[in-house]
Design a protein around this motif. Structure first.
Motif, short mmCIF file in Angstrom:
data_model
loop_
_atom_site.label_atom_id
_atom_site.label_comp_id
_atom_site.label_asym_id
_atom_site.label_seq_id
_atom_site.Cartn_x
_atom_site.Cartn_y
_atom_site.Cartn_z
N PHE A 44 0.81 -0.99 -0.04
CA PHE A 44 0.14 0.05 -0.09
C PHE A 44 0.87 1.21 0.00
O PHE A 44 0.55 2.33 -0.72
CB PHE A 44 -0.90 -0.07 1.15
CG PHE A 44 -1.46 1.30 1.45
CD1 PHE A 44 -2.57 1.59 0.84
CD2 PHE A 44 -0.78 2.22 2.54
CE1 PHE A 44 -2.98 2.94 1.17
CE2 PHE A 44 -1.73 3.43 2.79
CZ PHE A 44 -2.83 4.01 2.22
N MET A 45 1.96 1.41 0.84
CA MET A 45 2.74 2.52 0.93
C MET A 45 3.49 2.85 -0.25
O MET A 45 3.61 3.92 -0.65
CB MET A 45 3.76 2.45 2.25
CG MET A 45 3.03 2.52 3.46
SD MET A 45 2.17 4.16 3.57
CE MET A 45 3.74 5.18 3.35
N GLN A 46 3.89 1.77 -0.94
CA GLN A 46 4.66 1.84 -2.26
C GLN A 46 3.87 2.56 -3.35
O GLN A 46 4.32 3.16 -4.17
CB GLN A 46 5.12 0.47 -2.73
CG GLN A 46 6.58 -0.01 -1.76
CD GLN A 46 6.96 -1.51 -2.14
OE1 GLN A 46 6.06 -2.30 -2.71
NE2 GLN A 46 8.26 -1.61 -2.02
N ALA A 47 2.55 2.02 -3.33
CA ALA A 47 1.60 2.55 -4.35
C ALA A 47 1.33 3.89 -4.05
O ALA A 47 1.08 4.82 -4.96
CB ALA A 47 0.25 1.83 -4.29
N LEU A 48 1.30 4.40 -2.67
CA LEU A 48 0.86 5.71 -2.31
C LEU A 48 2.21 6.68 -2.65
O LEU A 48 2.02 7.60 -3.34
CB LEU A 48 0.86 5.61 -0.76
CG LEU A 48 0.31 7.17 -0.03
CD1 LEU A 48 -0.80 7.75 -0.91
CD2 LEU A 48 0.29 7.07 1.28
N CYS A 49 3.27 5.96 -2.32
CA CYS A 49 4.46 6.87 -2.67
C CYS A 49 4.70 7.10 -4.14
O CYS A 49 5.40 7.90 -4.63
CB CYS A 49 5.70 6.31 -2.03
SG CYS A 49 5.75 6.15 -0.50
N SER A 50 4.24 6.24 -5.13
CA SER A 50 4.53 6.20 -6.61
C SER A 50 3.65 7.67 -6.98
O SER A 50 3.75 7.95 -7.96
CB SER A 50 4.07 5.28 -7.25
OG SER A 50 2.48 4.90 -7.22
N HIS A 51 2.82 8.00 -6.14
CA HIS A 51 1.96 9.39 -6.39
C HIS A 51 2.66 10.63 -5.74
O HIS A 51 1.98 11.61 -6.20
CB HIS A 51 0.58 9.07 -6.19
CG HIS A 51 -0.38 8.27 -6.94
ND1 HIS A 51 -0.18 6.88 -6.68
CD2 HIS A 51 -0.91 8.04 -7.96
CE1 HIS A 51 -0.72 5.98 -7.51
NE2 HIS A 51 -1.40 7.13 -8.42
N VAL A 52 3.62 10.51 -4.97
CA VAL A 52 4.10 11.54 -4.21
C VAL A 52 4.76 12.64 -5.14
O VAL A 52 5.63 12.17 -6.03
CB VAL A 52 4.90 11.16 -2.93
CG1 VAL A 52 5.61 12.32 -2.39
CG2 VAL A 52 4.36 10.40 -1.98
#
Length: 199
Positions: free
Chosen positions: A79-87
């Protein structure tokens, strides 16, 4: 329903920065990140749009060896990797729940449970991510904004990743495409007239 403009996004970022106060850290000031996002910048030749392709790496040593996420769900890192890919360059992200579910393969209810359990809440003294819902008014959908404090973001042009040999081959290919020699059509009357004049 009106489209969200760049000015709207900047306004929403400023609202969240104000609420975060000293907890807001610019990505370039993060010294020991949990997540590193390398955005490769490429271009669409047809539309001339700029395309960002994110690659997210996780500081496994810091997360697992320190026991930081011990006892927490395995899907949390995904989940965090997917979220970070949008940062973005300021540390903010705006993905929808559906987008995060699609990227991770996790169910929508799982994504919502992670957001509810971990947004704004410290784990072993550190907050993985902050969330704020921006109410946009009547007939407008609300916008979920996220800030990931332990994430650094870098941008690299795809051409900078090419070796000298690849760059030379590309130049030669472009030259060949623009300087194509065409064989004359010997059945063409104009060509035959020009050749007979030379005799």
């Amino acid at each position: 329903m009106s489209r969200i403009t760049d000015n709207d996004i900047q306004k929403y970022k400023n609202i969240m920065k104000k609420q975060l106060e000293e907890r807001y850290i610019k990505p370039d000031q993060v010294t020991q990140p949990l997540f590193i996002v390398q955005n490769i910048i490429t271009y669409d030749d047809w539309t001339e749009d700029v395309i960002y392709i994110p690659y997210v790496s996780t500081n496994i040593d810091k997360i697992y060896k320190s026991g930081y996420l011990k006892g927490l769900p395995n899907g949390l890192i995904t989940f965090m990797q997917a979220l970070c890919s949008h940062v973005d360059k300021d540390g903010f992200a705006f993905p929808s729940v559906d987008r995060l579910a699609e990227m991770t393969g996790l169910g929508r209810s799982t994504i919502l449970s992670y957001i509810k359990a971990f947004a704004n809440n410290p784990i072993n003294g550190k907050v993985l991510f902050y969330k704020q819902t921006i109410k946009r008014g009547k007939a407008q959908y609300d916008l979920n904004m996220y800030f990931v404090p332990n994430c650094i973001v870098a941008f690299t042009d795809i051409d900078d990743l090419k070796t000298d040999e690849e760059k030379l081959q590309l130049l030669q290919q472009e030259y060949n495409e623009t300087n194509i020699f065409k064989m004359p059509d010997i059945t063409d009357e104009y060509f035959n007239d020009e050749v007979s004049k030379l005799k």
